[in-house]
Design an enzyme around this catalytic site. Sequence first.
Site, PDB file in Angstrom:
ATOM      1  N   ASN A 150      29.835  39.514   7.801  1.00  0.00           N
ATOM      2  CA  ASN A 150      29.079  38.805   8.839  1.00  0.00           C
ATOM      3  C   ASN A 150      27.764  39.484   9.192  1.00  0.00           C
ATOM      4  O   ASN A 150      26.818  38.835   9.601  1.00  0.00           O
ATOM      5  CB  ASN A 150      29.938  38.618  10.095  1.00  0.00           C
ATOM      6  CG  ASN A 150      30.698  39.861  10.498  1.00  0.00           C
ATOM      7  OD1 ASN A 150      31.465  40.420   9.713  1.00  0.00           O
ATOM      8  ND2 ASN A 150      30.483  40.306  11.718  1.00  0.00           N
ATOM      9  N   CYS A 324      28.010  42.391  20.656  1.00  0.00           N
ATOM     10  CA  CYS A 324      28.582  43.584  21.277  1.00  0.00           C
ATOM     11  C   CYS A 324      29.486  43.198  22.441  1.00  0.00           C
ATOM     12  O   CYS A 324      29.301  42.197  23.099  1.00  0.00           O
ATOM     13  CB  CYS A 324      27.504  44.533  21.737  1.00  0.00           C
ATOM     14  SG  CYS A 324      26.509  43.893  23.062  1.00  0.00           S
TER      15      CYS A 324
HETATM   16  C1  LIG Z   1      33.162  34.827  13.718  1.00  0.00           C
HETATM   17  C2  LIG Z   1      34.052  35.569  12.799  1.00  0.00           C
HETATM   18  C3  LIG Z   1      35.439  35.698  13.062  1.00  0.00           C
HETATM   19  C4  LIG Z   1      36.067  35.189  14.322  1.00  0.00           C
HETATM   20  O1  LIG Z   1      36.135  33.792  14.394  1.00  0.00           O
HETATM   21  P1  LIG Z   1      36.296  33.095  15.834  1.00  0.00           P
HETATM   22  O2  LIG Z   1      36.543  31.659  15.497  1.00  0.00           O
HETATM   23  O3  LIG Z   1      34.990  33.322  16.545  1.00  0.00           O
HETATM   24  O4  LIG Z   1      37.458  33.727  16.513  1.00  0.00           O
HETATM   25  C5  LIG Z   1      36.215  36.351  12.132  1.00  0.00           C
HETATM   26  N1  LIG Z   1      35.685  36.866  11.013  1.00  0.00           N
HETATM   27  C6  LIG Z   1      34.370  36.771  10.725  1.00  0.00           C
HETATM   28  C7  LIG Z   1      33.861  37.346   9.465  1.00  0.00           C
HETATM   29  C8  LIG Z   1      33.503  36.126  11.615  1.00  0.00           C
HETATM   30  O5  LIG Z   1      32.213  36.052  11.338  1.00  0.00           O
END
Ligand SMILES: *Cc1c(COP(=O)(O)O)cnc(C)c1O
Length: 390
Positions: A150, A324
Amino acid sequence: MNIYLDYNSTTPVDRAVLDAMLPFFADNFGNASSIHSSGQRGRSAVDAARDSVAALIGAKTAEIVFTSGGTEADNLALFGSVAASNHSRKHIITTAIEHHAVLNAAQALEKQDIDVTYVPAVASGIVDPQDVRRALRPETILISVMHANNELGTIQPIEEIGRIAAEADVYFHCDAVQSAGKLPLDVNRLGVDLLSISAHKIYGPKGVGALYVRAGTPLEPQFHGGHHERDRRPGTENVPGIVGFGKAAELASVRLTTDSARIESLRDRLEEMLLNSLASVRVNGDRSRRVPNTTNLAFTAAGGEALVIALDLQGVACSTGAACSSGAVEPSHVLLAIGLSPDEARSSLRFSLGRTTTAAEIDRAADIIPPTVERLRALSPRSESAMHAR
Ligand SMILES: *Cc1c(COP(=O)(O)O)cnc(C)c1O
């Protein structure tokens, strides 16, 4: 003009997704578990959405478990696999660059006497499959490696790790929240047993996600209640959310190739303009193996938090990496894991583009960012020594 360059944090709900969802709040409000026709309208909408989500990742409809999002899908994969395993097996493998939804779940498992190996990432931000192979033990239950990171956008060698997991007869989970809608996804080609996705990262609503569970993969539910989701995740279905997720998955499949090429050329243009107009800027992570929408840049000696705020005041929304928690200015664990110093990590920014990003926005952002970085560098007490160190 407001320029949103933080699509890896969340995306706007697509109009078509919103339109698909609206009837399921007040008009078609039935409980999808009810026998009457009001309930059955909800049921068939959930079934159709399940088909669309399955199609996005090459799965069978019955292998999709809807959850409250990516975080719950990751937690269900880790805790559910460990709970379903034979108690003599007490080891899982993951990586140092996972999202906190996996990392903190793994840390919680350590408190339950599960051994966890955190495979390191090299400077490229890409895990070496041989490090995963070397971490295997006879008692290994599960390997969990994310697809696209991410923060960096780097793409992990999931197919290779899938082969390693299959040879060792170990279950394999992949957090594909950031690759869904950006890369073609096929659970069979990737060789995964479990895979997490989230609606709000693909122009769907927040609070809904899914865990793919390959037929035959043992998984112990982590909540207790009714018989929803084939006894794998109880709770009255979030019908509007699931319907929106289905529509978002359909759109993601349709738009994947055209969107990717356009977004990639805008990302590369932004990156080139920033690299050309500023001294001492570096791209974090491998530039050739990343998703098309993400760039993560180290702006030496310009505090990231202050930069995000200064850019926001000028209408540019970006991020320091992981969103954060409680205002803590912790350097990103991902940037530290790929070898940046805490100072370099704190002075890095992530720009992530999306479906509605325009060339005009990118040009405007490229005008705003360099003078803002220069201004903060001039204010930074570290700027002199840090610039000379390079
Ligand atoms: C955003 C994200 C999550 C969490 O997903 P949510 O639906 O916001 O709980 C998990 N893993 C990665 C790589 C993400 O970017």
